[in-house]
Design an enzyme around this catalytic site. Sequence first.
Site, mmCIF file in Angstrom:
data_model
loop_
_atom_site.group_PDB
_atom_site.id
_atom_site.type_symbol
_atom_site.label_atom_id
_atom_site.label_comp_id
_atom_site.label_asym_id
_atom_site.label_seq_id
_atom_site.Cartn_x
_atom_site.Cartn_y
_atom_site.Cartn_z
ATOM 1 N N TYR A 78 0.805 -1.236 0.000
ATOM 2 C CA TYR A 78 0.000 0.000 0.000
ATOM 3 C C TYR A 78 0.828 1.270 0.000
ATOM 4 O O TYR A 78 0.289 2.352 0.068
ATOM 5 C CB TYR A 78 -0.986 0.007 1.173
ATOM 6 C CG TYR A 78 -0.390 -0.229 2.546
ATOM 7 C CD1 TYR A 78 0.295 0.780 3.199
ATOM 8 C CD2 TYR A 78 -0.512 -1.465 3.174
ATOM 9 C CE1 TYR A 78 0.841 0.567 4.454
ATOM 10 C CE2 TYR A 78 0.028 -1.683 4.431
ATOM 11 C CZ TYR A 78 0.711 -0.669 5.065
ATOM 12 O OH TYR A 78 1.255 -0.885 6.302
ATOM 13 N N LYS A 79 2.160 1.144 -0.059
ATOM 14 C CA LYS A 79 3.013 2.335 -0.129
ATOM 15 C C LYS A 79 3.286 2.651 -1.601
ATOM 16 O O LYS A 79 2.379 3.057 -2.307
ATOM 17 C CB LYS A 79 4.264 2.112 0.720
ATOM 18 C CG LYS A 79 3.894 2.040 2.206
ATOM 19 C CD LYS A 79 5.032 1.660 3.112
ATOM 20 C CE LYS A 79 4.523 1.634 4.558
ATOM 21 N NZ LYS A 79 5.402 0.897 5.455
HETATM 22 C C1 LIG Z 1 4.772 0.125 6.450
HETATM 23 C C2 LIG Z 1 5.686 -0.901 6.996
HETATM 24 C C3 LIG Z 1 5.188 -2.109 7.477
HETATM 25 C C4 LIG Z 1 3.702 -2.368 7.521
HETATM 26 O O1 LIG Z 1 3.354 -3.439 8.320
HETATM 27 P P1 LIG Z 1 1.852 -3.977 8.341
HETATM 28 O O2 LIG Z 1 1.935 -5.148 9.211
HETATM 29 O O3 LIG Z 1 1.500 -4.334 6.935
HETATM 30 O O4 LIG Z 1 0.999 -2.900 8.885
HETATM 31 C C5 LIG Z 1 6.088 -3.054 7.917
HETATM 32 N N1 LIG Z 1 7.408 -2.832 7.884
HETATM 33 C C6 LIG Z 1 7.928 -1.669 7.428
HETATM 34 C C7 LIG Z 1 9.404 -1.473 7.369
HETATM 35 C C8 LIG Z 1 7.073 -0.672 6.992
HETATM 36 O O5 LIG Z 1 7.579 0.481 6.551
#
Ligand SMILES: *Cc1c(COP(=O)(O)O)cnc(C)c1O
Length: 415
Positions: free
Chosen positions: A226-227
């Site tokens: 989602y990024k």
């Molecule tokens: C955004 C991000 C996540 C997201 O984790 P979710 O479990 O999908 O919410 C995990 N690790 C990193 C390094 C991130 O930047």
Amino acid sequence: MFTRQQAAALDEADSLAGFRERFVHTDPELIYLDGNSLGRLPRETIDRIQAATVEEWGGGLVGSWRTTWMSRPAEIAAELAPLIGADPDEVLLTDQTSVNLYKLAVAALTYQVPRSTVLTDSGNFPSDVYVLSGVAARAGGSVRMVDVDPVAPSTKAIEAALDAQVGLVSLSHVNFKSGALLDMRSINRAAQSAAALTLWDLSHSVGAVPVDLHGTGADLAVGCTYKYLNGGPGAPAFLYVRRGLQHDLTQPIQGWWGQDRMFDFRLEYRPAAGIARFATGTIPILSLTGAGTGIGITAEAGISAIRTKGVALTSMIVDLFDAHLLEFGFALGSPRDAELRGSHVSLRHPDGYRIAQAMIDDGVVPDFRAPDVVRLGAAPLYTRFVDVWDAIDRLRDIMESGRFRDYSDQRSGVT
Ligand SMILES: *Cc1c(COP(=O)(O)O)cnc(C)c1O
């Protein structure tokens, strides 16, 4: 120094410029520099989720599992795989990043008994450290944290912390605060000679930076969609397991989606062959469908063109920062060398939170990471050079006028 006309000329010459219109811009004036936290909505996603809802669910009902849903995760994984240097049968879209990290970390430490130390660095994403600490503790071990400079993390310090107790090395490829890129190849090589497995978090690299899991000898990886992949809020994450390792690993959340011949409904668990054994339960089809369009657009644009533009955008931020912001007490919180950073730039300032608030009211959306980091994300598919130019121009105005002082420094829940 860069003028706005020069920024506009770069947009004119930009081979990816056409992709901007593939995304929804409800407020065309808004400058969105937070695609590293939540990517924009692709127009196509609206129609695809509409079709998945109305036609596939409403019309096709349960028959849609057979006709289209069952095969969808693998189709999307096949589009994602080249973006991370993997083969399609090494990638699985499922669960959240944190859950996938848990499953793979447990699988790795189970395989590595009696080694029960997990090596990570102080720049890792806190959620990853929470997961890894829990996993290591349950295995009777602990996390060994290497203290690194977030802007210039030392590969040597990480490598020097390897020993015969370390079963797993788990790191973020791109640091979520500073944007610093770790040297995946060297670390994989060092881990391999110490007989430790590697588990990479690609959340801030996938879709922004070329990743070569095979070529650099990575064992395991996870990441979110989602990024920079613009998959939508909470869309399924992915995991990667090197083919040669798949048969040796078993994951801790045994569910029917990871079962060999799941529709035989036998009572004893026998893990599926291949990557499917790392699945657990039913995939969320609607959000997976959104992840699919986001990944498809990224694959269409090509990661090397995306990276080239990302380097140019973040370099422009750094140049404009040097020229216009240094005098206001900012420090650069990211590597100066574009090759050593991902697609965002961090500006550090003691009043960072208030500054970020003032920027939002001026139509520029960055985000804030405690204690003092204003992150400017330059997602190459829809960020223009003039957006970067205007954002820094407005930020300079906020600093010159001191308007940020009108805001409270009491943080609200979401930053
Ligand atoms: C955004 C991000 C996540 C997201 O984790 P979710 O479990 O999908 O919410 C995990 N690790 C990193 C390094 C991130 O930047």
